[in-house]
Design an enzyme around this catalytic site. Sequence first.
Site, short mmCIF file in Angstrom:
data_model
loop_
_atom_site.label_atom_id
_atom_site.label_comp_id
_atom_site.label_asym_id
_atom_site.label_seq_id
_atom_site.Cartn_x
_atom_site.Cartn_y
_atom_site.Cartn_z
N ALA A 48 11.66 -14.12 2.79
CA ALA A 48 10.93 -14.48 1.87
C ALA A 48 10.30 -15.85 1.81
O ALA A 48 10.71 -16.86 1.93
CB ALA A 48 11.66 -14.96 0.39
N CYS A 68 0.38 -9.55 -3.66
CA CYS A 68 0.31 -11.04 -3.96
C CYS A 68 0.66 -10.89 -5.74
O CYS A 68 0.36 -9.95 -6.34
CB CYS A 68 -0.91 -11.55 -4.20
SG CYS A 68 -1.41 -13.08 -4.52
#
Length: 303
Positions: free
Chosen positions: A73, A128
Amino acid sequence: MGNKADLSVDIGGLHIRNPTILASGILGISYEVLKRVYEAGAGAVVSKSISIEPREGYKNPTVVSVEGGYLNAIGLSNPGVDAFVREINNSDIPIIVNLVGSTDNEFVSMVKKFDGLNVVAYELNLSCPHVEKVGLEVGDDPELVSKIVRSMKSNTSKPVIAKVGLGSSDIMETARVAKESGADAITAINTIRAMAINIETGMPFLSNRIGGLSGKAIKPVAVRCVYEISKNINIPVIGCGGVYSWEDAVEFMLAGASAVQMGSVIGDKWLGAFTNITRGIDKYIAKKGMSSVMELVGIAHKY
Ligand SMILES: Cc1cc2nc3c(=O)[nH]c(=O)nc-3n(C[C@H](O)[C@H](O)[C@H](O)COP(=O)(O)O)c2cc1C
């Protein structure tokens, strides 16, 4: 390489010397590193996802090794479009620029800055976060995907590749919308949402707690996605997820991929992976009596 077979592939107008491509986000954003990957034998390289403004990303730890791959991440950290334009200004290698944004206008203004450079195609990272629909990803909103792909297509003559993943929406639906809106190809897949927890402390390993799983663990899922997309949506597909060997690359091509991207393997095998896999494919097609690597694409659809 003893065989005279043609190893080059055509992916919706993108022509590259062999079917191995560096996946997005793996080796940072330095042009020198991208060039090293190309010189080590990759057919093309994809940049890390570039956004209009610089992004810091999440705090460390952002990557952890798990069984069968990695969990990451990173938070799409990147220097922003202007810095990356300067970075690849004098590029003489085939770079596919991976773009991330939350509106079609952001994509268009980035394309205007990259289009005069030696960029061979654009890959849209649809993972996104979506600004208006908080919590959703761009790829989960079919109308927005369509708007972004259409705007890209009317602002560049270079191939536009939509990178689809297993978000909250149906991957097939996202791929279908991308194709209908004019995308030249699809990359499948991105990482899969996953998590790991330290049993001594009780804390998740990643600062963001949840991350994306990549590597060998996701390969069968990625092969399935490539198979279904190429069979039902009939658009060139680039396979991505757990390619570690030439056998993996061949499997993706039989499933319908015209090329493969490689990310996590670099952590294990560094840059030799590109030449080794290309050589392995070359030997395999010679053994099968084929004259071009493209003959492999989609053979599994016959059965
Ligand atoms: C550390 C890391 C960073 C990544 N960053 C990006 C990124 O910026 N944009 C993107 O589209 N995919 C990104 N990915 C996903 C990879 O491009 C690829 O889709 C995924 O890792 C599956 O391929 P692999 O199993 O060969 O690693 C990243 C993956 C990793 C492991």
